[in-house]
Write a protein that holds these residues in place. Sequence first.
Motif, PDB file in Angstrom:
ATOM      1  N   PHE A   1      -2.348   0.488 -44.347  1.00  0.00           N
ATOM      2  CA  PHE A   1      -1.899  -0.880 -44.590  1.00  0.00           C
ATOM      3  C   PHE A   1      -2.054  -1.727 -43.320  1.00  0.00           C
ATOM      4  O   PHE A   1      -2.561  -2.847 -43.371  1.00  0.00           O
ATOM      5  N   ILE A   2      -1.643  -1.177 -42.184  1.00  0.00           N
ATOM      6  CA  ILE A   2      -1.777  -1.896 -40.915  1.00  0.00           C
ATOM      7  C   ILE A   2      -3.256  -2.117 -40.594  1.00  0.00           C
ATOM      8  O   ILE A   2      -3.647  -3.192 -40.124  1.00  0.00           O
ATOM      9  N   GLY A   3      -4.095  -1.118 -40.840  1.00  0.00           N
ATOM     10  CA  GLY A   3      -5.528  -1.266 -40.599  1.00  0.00           C
ATOM     11  C   GLY A   3      -6.155  -2.356 -41.448  1.00  0.00           C
ATOM     12  O   GLY A   3      -6.977  -3.151 -40.969  1.00  0.00           O
ATOM     13  N   ILE A   4      -5.769  -2.418 -42.712  1.00  0.00           N
ATOM     14  CA  ILE A   4      -6.287  -3.465 -43.603  1.00  0.00           C
ATOM     15  C   ILE A   4      -5.830  -4.840 -43.132  1.00  0.00           C
ATOM     16  O   ILE A   4      -6.616  -5.794 -43.089  1.00  0.00           O
ATOM     17  N   LEU A   5      -4.550  -4.955 -42.760  1.00  0.00           N
ATOM     18  CA  LEU A   5      -4.050  -6.235 -42.253  1.00  0.00           C
ATOM     19  C   LEU A   5      -4.745  -6.627 -40.949  1.00  0.00           C
ATOM     20  O   LEU A   5      -5.033  -7.810 -40.725  1.00  0.00           O
ATOM     21  N   ALA A   6      -5.029  -5.653 -40.095  1.00  0.00           N
ATOM     22  CA  ALA A   6      -5.736  -5.943 -38.841  1.00  0.00           C
ATOM     23  C   ALA A   6      -7.146  -6.437 -39.120  1.00  0.00           C
ATOM     24  O   ALA A   6      -7.625  -7.385 -38.479  1.00  0.00           O
ATOM     25  N   PHE A   7      -7.820  -5.828 -40.079  1.00  0.00           N
ATOM     26  CA  PHE A   7      -9.166  -6.266 -40.454  1.00  0.00           C
ATOM     27  C   PHE A   7      -9.127  -7.696 -41.000  1.00  0.00           C
ATOM     28  O   PHE A   7      -9.960  -8.529 -40.636  1.00  0.00           O
ATOM     29  N   LEU A   8      -8.156  -7.986 -41.850  1.00  0.00           N
ATOM     30  CA  LEU A   8      -8.010  -9.345 -42.385  1.00  0.00           C
ATOM     31  C   LEU A   8      -7.715 -10.354 -41.275  1.00  0.00           C
ATOM     32  O   LEU A   8      -8.262 -11.462 -41.262  1.00  0.00           O
ATOM     33  N   GLN A   9      -6.872  -9.966 -40.344  1.00  0.00           N
ATOM     34  CA  GLN A   9      -6.537 -10.859 -39.240  1.00  0.00           C
ATOM     35  C   GLN A   9      -7.745 -11.102 -38.340  1.00  0.00           C
ATOM     36  O   GLN A   9      -7.958 -12.215 -37.873  1.00  0.00           O
ATOM     37  N   ALA A  10      -8.548 -10.082 -38.115  1.00  0.00           N
ATOM     38  CA  ALA A  10      -9.761 -10.265 -37.302  1.00  0.00           C
ATOM     39  C   ALA A  10     -10.711 -11.242 -37.983  1.00  0.00           C
ATOM     40  O   ALA A  10     -11.281 -12.129 -37.328  1.00  0.00           O
ATOM     41  N   GLY A  11     -10.884 -11.099 -39.273  1.00  0.00           N
ATOM     42  CA  GLY A  11     -11.726 -12.044 -40.020  1.00  0.00           C
ATOM     43  C   GLY A  11     -11.175 -13.455 -39.984  1.00  0.00           C
ATOM     44  O   GLY A  11     -11.917 -14.429 -39.790  1.00  0.00           O
ATOM     45  N   LEU A  12      -9.872 -13.578 -40.149  1.00  0.00           N
ATOM     46  CA  LEU A  12      -9.225 -14.886 -40.077  1.00  0.00           C
ATOM     47  C   LEU A  12      -9.463 -15.533 -38.724  1.00  0.00           C
ATOM     48  O   LEU A  12      -9.810 -16.716 -38.636  1.00  0.00           O
ATOM     49  N   GLN A  13      -9.319 -14.769 -37.671  1.00  0.00           N
ATOM     50  CA  GLN A  13      -9.494 -15.324 -36.335  1.00  0.00           C
ATOM     51  C   GLN A  13     -10.946 -15.674 -36.059  1.00  0.00           C
ATOM     52  O   GLN A  13     -11.225 -16.641 -35.335  1.00  0.00           O
ATOM     53  N   LEU A  14     -11.886 -14.934 -36.626  1.00  0.00           N
ATOM     54  CA  LEU A  14     -13.291 -15.296 -36.482  1.00  0.00           C
ATOM     55  C   LEU A  14     -13.551 -16.682 -37.066  1.00  0.00           C
ATOM     56  O   LEU A  14     -14.255 -17.498 -36.473  1.00  0.00           O
TER      57      LEU A  14
ATOM     58  N   SER B   1      -1.925 -15.794 -38.755  1.00  0.00           N
ATOM     59  CA  SER B   1      -1.985 -14.604 -37.904  1.00  0.00           C
ATOM     60  C   SER B   1      -0.589 -14.045 -37.659  1.00  0.00           C
ATOM     61  O   SER B   1      -0.383 -12.831 -37.683  1.00  0.00           O
ATOM     62  N   LEU B   2       0.369 -14.925 -37.419  1.00  0.00           N
ATOM     63  CA  LEU B   2       1.744 -14.470 -37.216  1.00  0.00           C
ATOM     64  C   LEU B   2       2.312 -13.836 -38.481  1.00  0.00           C
ATOM     65  O   LEU B   2       3.007 -12.822 -38.416  1.00  0.00           O
ATOM     66  N   VAL B   3       2.001 -14.420 -39.645  1.00  0.00           N
ATOM     67  CA  VAL B   3       2.477 -13.858 -40.911  1.00  0.00           C
ATOM     68  C   VAL B   3       1.915 -12.448 -41.104  1.00  0.00           C
ATOM     69  O   VAL B   3       2.650 -11.522 -41.468  1.00  0.00           O
ATOM     70  N   LEU B   4       0.621 -12.270 -40.842  1.00  0.00           N
ATOM     71  CA  LEU B   4       0.024 -10.946 -40.988  1.00  0.00           C
ATOM     72  C   LEU B   4       0.627  -9.948 -40.000  1.00  0.00           C
ATOM     73  O   LEU B   4       0.868  -8.790 -40.343  1.00  0.00           O
TER      74      LEU B   4
ATOM     75  N   MET C   1       4.521  -5.438 -39.158  1.00  0.00           N
ATOM     76  CA  MET C   1       5.712  -4.942 -38.473  1.00  0.00           C
ATOM     77  C   MET C   1       6.803  -4.560 -39.484  1.00  0.00           C
ATOM     78  O   MET C   1       7.443  -3.514 -39.355  1.00  0.00           O
ATOM     79  N   ILE C   2       6.997  -5.373 -40.489  1.00  0.00           N
ATOM     80  CA  ILE C   2       8.020  -5.097 -41.497  1.00  0.00           C
ATOM     81  C   ILE C   2       7.682  -3.817 -42.264  1.00  0.00           C
ATOM     82  O   ILE C   2       8.549  -2.972 -42.488  1.00  0.00           O
ATOM     83  N   VAL C   3       6.423  -3.675 -42.648  1.00  0.00           N
ATOM     84  CA  VAL C   3       6.014  -2.464 -43.371  1.00  0.00           C
ATOM     85  C   VAL C   3       6.191  -1.230 -42.495  1.00  0.00           C
ATOM     86  O   VAL C   3       6.657  -0.186 -42.947  1.00  0.00           O
ATOM     87  N   ALA C   4       5.846  -1.350 -41.220  1.00  0.00           N
ATOM     88  CA  ALA C   4       5.936  -0.196 -40.321  1.00  0.00           C
ATOM     89  C   ALA C   4       7.370   0.188 -40.010  1.00  0.00           C
ATOM     90  O   ALA C   4       7.691   1.363 -39.901  1.00  0.00           O
ATOM     91  N   LEU C   5       8.248  -0.790 -39.859  1.00  0.00           N
ATOM     92  CA  LEU C   5       9.605  -0.498 -39.411  1.00  0.00           C
ATOM     93  C   LEU C   5      10.644  -0.393 -40.529  1.00  0.00           C
ATOM     94  O   LEU C   5      11.673   0.252 -40.336  1.00  0.00           O
ATOM     95  N   HIS C   6      10.391  -1.017 -41.662  1.00  0.00           N
ATOM     96  CA  HIS C   6      11.448  -1.113 -42.670  1.00  0.00           C
ATOM     97  C   HIS C   6      11.065  -0.555 -44.038  1.00  0.00           C
ATOM     98  O   HIS C   6      11.660  -0.946 -45.043  1.00  0.00           O
ATOM     99  N   THR C   7      10.071   0.318 -44.095  1.00  0.00           N
ATOM    100  CA  THR C   7       9.742   0.953 -45.368  1.00  0.00           C
ATOM    101  C   THR C   7       9.781   2.469 -45.199  1.00  0.00           C
ATOM    102  O   THR C   7       9.706   2.984 -44.088  1.00  0.00           O
ATOM    103  N   ASN C   8       9.879   3.141 -46.300  1.00  0.00           N
ATOM    104  CA  ASN C   8       9.890   4.594 -46.296  1.00  0.00           C
ATOM    105  C   ASN C   8       8.566   5.164 -46.813  1.00  0.00           C
ATOM    106  O   ASN C   8       8.531   6.276 -47.340  1.00  0.00           O
TER     107      ASN C   8
END
Length: 93
Positions: A41-54, A17-20, A25-32
């Motif tokens: 990208f953040i939405g997809i990672l959030a969906f994956l994290q929700a599944g992981l936590q389930l 969860s921390l890695v996701l 955060m890295i994609v949002a703050l350090h990419t162009n």
Amino acid sequence: MHHSKYPIGHIIGLILSLVLTFLAMIVALHTNLPRNVIMWFIGILAFLQAGLQLFMFMHITEGENGKVNVANIIYSIIIALVVVYGTIWVIHY
């Protein structure tokens, strides 16, 4: 069903969860990348994290004979909807 004293599954779930989260955060703050690509990208990672936590924290597969616990799925969907739409409601009003 085997239960160990040390919650290794929870530790692995926390680390993933921390890695996701940090990846988003890295994609949002350090990419162009364009804003819409970052949001997708953040939405997809959030969906994956929700599944992981389930699976890792809500013990979704710990029903009878390893079957998926439908009550946990329904509960998690309700909580997610309340959090998402509650946040949108508070931000807009």
